[in-house]
Motif scaffolding. Sequence first.
Motif, mmCIF file in Angstrom:
data_model
loop_
_atom_site.group_PDB
_atom_site.id
_atom_site.type_symbol
_atom_site.label_atom_id
_atom_site.label_comp_id
_atom_site.label_asym_id
_atom_site.label_seq_id
_atom_site.Cartn_x
_atom_site.Cartn_y
_atom_site.Cartn_z
ATOM 1 N N ASP A 41 0.843 -1.198 0.000
ATOM 2 C CA ASP A 41 0.000 0.000 0.000
ATOM 3 C C ASP A 41 0.878 1.248 0.000
ATOM 4 O OD1 ASP A 41 -1.990 1.838 0.179
ATOM 5 O OD2 ASP A 41 -2.659 1.283 2.196
ATOM 6 N N ILE A 42 1.492 1.540 -1.153
ATOM 7 C CA ILE A 42 2.420 2.676 -1.225
ATOM 8 C C ILE A 42 1.698 4.017 -1.152
ATOM 9 C CG2 ILE A 42 4.160 1.368 -2.487
ATOM 10 C CD1 ILE A 42 3.208 2.742 -5.052
ATOM 11 N N GLU A 43 0.374 4.012 -1.269
ATOM 12 C CA GLU A 43 -0.381 5.270 -1.165
ATOM 13 C C GLU A 43 -0.266 5.871 0.235
ATOM 14 O OE1 GLU A 43 -1.753 6.763 -3.740
ATOM 15 O OE2 GLU A 43 -0.954 5.101 -4.949
ATOM 16 N N GLN A 44 0.181 5.075 1.207
ATOM 17 C CA GLN A 44 0.341 5.613 2.571
ATOM 18 C C GLN A 44 1.535 6.566 2.690
ATOM 19 O OE1 GLN A 44 0.244 2.790 5.819
ATOM 20 N NE2 GLN A 44 -1.049 1.359 4.680
ATOM 21 N N ILE A 45 2.449 6.563 1.726
ATOM 22 C CA ILE A 45 3.656 7.377 1.834
ATOM 23 C C ILE A 45 3.327 8.827 1.469
ATOM 24 C CG2 ILE A 45 6.023 7.705 1.041
ATOM 25 C CD1 ILE A 45 6.096 4.726 0.344
ATOM 26 N N PRO A 46 3.453 9.763 2.408
ATOM 27 C CA PRO A 46 3.158 11.164 2.104
ATOM 28 C C PRO A 46 4.053 11.692 0.990
ATOM 29 C CG PRO A 46 3.299 10.827 4.478
ATOM 30 C CD PRO A 46 3.809 9.575 3.826
ATOM 31 N N GLY A 115 6.185 12.775 8.750
ATOM 32 C CA GLY A 115 4.979 12.940 7.954
ATOM 33 C C GLY A 115 3.810 12.306 8.667
ATOM 34 N N ASP A 116 2.717 12.186 7.957
ATOM 35 C CA ASP A 116 1.507 11.584 8.536
ATOM 36 C C ASP A 116 1.029 10.453 7.627
ATOM 37 O OD1 ASP A 116 -0.663 11.083 10.103
ATOM 38 O OD2 ASP A 116 -1.855 12.749 9.331
ATOM 39 N N PRO A 117 1.567 9.238 7.785
ATOM 40 C CA PRO A 117 2.443 8.793 8.874
ATOM 41 C C PRO A 117 3.924 9.036 8.532
ATOM 42 C CG PRO A 117 1.942 6.931 7.491
ATOM 43 C CD PRO A 117 1.179 8.102 6.904
ATOM 44 N N PRO A 118 4.792 8.973 9.572
ATOM 45 C CA PRO A 118 6.237 8.922 9.283
ATOM 46 C C PRO A 118 6.546 7.624 8.541
ATOM 47 C CG PRO A 118 5.806 9.264 11.638
ATOM 48 C CD PRO A 118 4.508 8.891 11.015
ATOM 49 N N VAL A 119 7.588 7.653 7.695
ATOM 50 C CA VAL A 119 7.959 6.457 6.944
ATOM 51 C C VAL A 119 9.394 6.073 7.273
ATOM 52 C CG1 VAL A 119 8.247 5.431 4.658
ATOM 53 C CG2 VAL A 119 6.368 7.019 5.082
ATOM 54 N N MET A 120 9.565 4.796 7.637
ATOM 55 C CA MET A 120 10.893 4.256 7.932
ATOM 56 C C MET A 120 11.433 3.576 6.676
ATOM 57 S SD MET A 120 11.899 1.135 10.533
ATOM 58 C CE MET A 120 11.323 1.993 11.983
ATOM 59 N N TYR A 121 12.726 3.787 6.407
ATOM 60 C CA TYR A 121 13.417 3.090 5.319
ATOM 61 C C TYR A 121 14.583 2.324 5.937
ATOM 62 C CZ TYR A 121 10.732 6.245 2.360
ATOM 63 O OH TYR A 121 9.697 6.938 1.753
ATOM 64 N N GLN A 122 14.605 1.003 5.730
ATOM 65 C CA GLN A 122 15.659 0.190 6.331
ATOM 66 C C GLN A 122 16.270 -0.735 5.282
ATOM 67 O OE1 GLN A 122 14.124 -3.679 5.859
ATOM 68 N NE2 GLN A 122 15.818 -3.409 7.285
#
Length: 575
Positions: A41-46, A115-122
């Motif tokens: 669900d990439i639409e969650q990424i602001p 952001g809303d939500p914050p996004v973590m990249y690992q």
Amino acid sequence: MASIQEVDKAAQAAQNIEMVEVEDGYTLTNLPDESITHQFDIEQIPQRDVTQEDLHASAVDNPESWLMYGGNYQQQRYTSADVITPDNVENLQMEYLVQSGVASSMEGVPIVVPGDPPVMYQTNGPNHAKAINARTGETLWSYTYANPQGLLLCCDANNRGFAVYGDKVYMTTLDSGVVALNRYTGQEAWYKSTGDHEIGYSATWAPVVYEGQVITGSAGGEYGVSGFVAALDPESGDEIWRTNTTPPEEWAGDSHEHGAGTVWMTPTIDPDSGMIHAPVGNPGPDFDGTVRPGPNRYTIGTLTLSADDGSIQWHYGESPHDVWDYDSSATKIRVNDMEMGDETRDVVLSPGKTAWVYTMDAENGRLLERSEETTQHINMWKMIPHTDEDRRVAFVPGAHGGNDWQPPSYSHETGLMYMNQNNAPHEIFWEEAQYEAGQTYWGGGLNDWPDVTEPADWNGNLSAIVAVDPASGDVVWRDWISQEVTSDYLWGGSITTATGLMFTGTQNGNIIAYDGESGDRLWQFQLGAPICSSLSSWYDPGEGKQYVAVQVGGSGWLHGGRRGSTIAVFGLSEE
């Protein structure tokens, strides 16, 4: 219903990859033919690009972000988030666990874009990566890079994290490249090779983006390559400048051609001066100095460059003409306006494998203070007899430390620097080596504890967590770690908070919160697998919580312990 790992094609591709031991290190088999992105669900990424101003504010001016490997450009690993305190840290709770689906090296640092939500990249080994909703732990996209066959890896299939800028995230690749991904979709934007992996170049560190440049470096010193630092264009990957760390004019004869001096950890940047402070590793071959006479400049120390063009500004060497593998690979810390006696100074802090902290004048590299010993010093600088392989030297700290690559942290509140230190003995020996492209170029070898119990005065502690005052050089406190099992090694980094806490992890699976001033253990949580990574922390105003994240799952080198694939996130709400 199938689990996310069962439908994640990128994770499945990474699961199929096998790391196998070969004569000259490790290599990977069952590699995918092409890189794979699996979107959820990439639409969650602001949809908000990360700006240079965002990067300048990371972790310190903006506690909602942790946008780079060291938290901020100065690599202090300090967050100004202040919800978690010494008085309430005992209430810190597990928020969620994310399974990357790939049980490989977990040495990376999760970065967080607010952001809303914050996004973590690992990221984790071997070049697997994810975008995650940092509020819920939901995977948003998953990616595996297609490394080529025939890689040469000295130690493990490591990767230590992303850099972020604009609409992209940037990851180094094991074939000595940098790949840029669209951070909203996980799809590849460009790839740039920076070294020939067939002769031993590789890349495992997290790059850093600064003023229109992706700063990267070199690994592969065990294969006789020549080190460098390079800057790439964030939009195209085109190389902007490159600086060789073994320039011919500084070396005797042609020894510079295989002189190593690789920069295999993330450089530190001071935005006020535009200086890059790069950690430089060992000269090559590691244990035979006879084929490389002289100080072997600029190896084993701090090499400072101009971010404008990569021109060399100064160097401080911690072990000139080294034959003990005393890298200075740990990330450097820049502190401006630090009080030293009656003065304030801009300084660079370097924790060496020599088990001293070097406090250097940031303008010229002059040594201002060298700390007390952070571990034992026994038989240091004793030369290896160059006669036969049976003549050995045992010494402490061995070739893994005091401070190997494990990133230190610095607290604005206590003024102290915190480090995970190794106190293990090693035994090294010399053997004649001839350079051959794609083969290891050690000039000797080493034996490790528990096969080595000498020298006799060793105190039996494999490691220690240490706080040092960089202004005075005093060791303020030290928590010795015992030698009962091999997992008592330390193989990750630490962070500090605005409330005077210091967090770190251990090989036996504990994440620990220390009182930064006293060294008292205030909280710990058992995660069931080695912690070989460094942590990150941020504040989410949408939830009113401060979070602490850590990757759990070990590393393949140095008694790495059981593999795992977990990203653990803890949180505490504001009262």
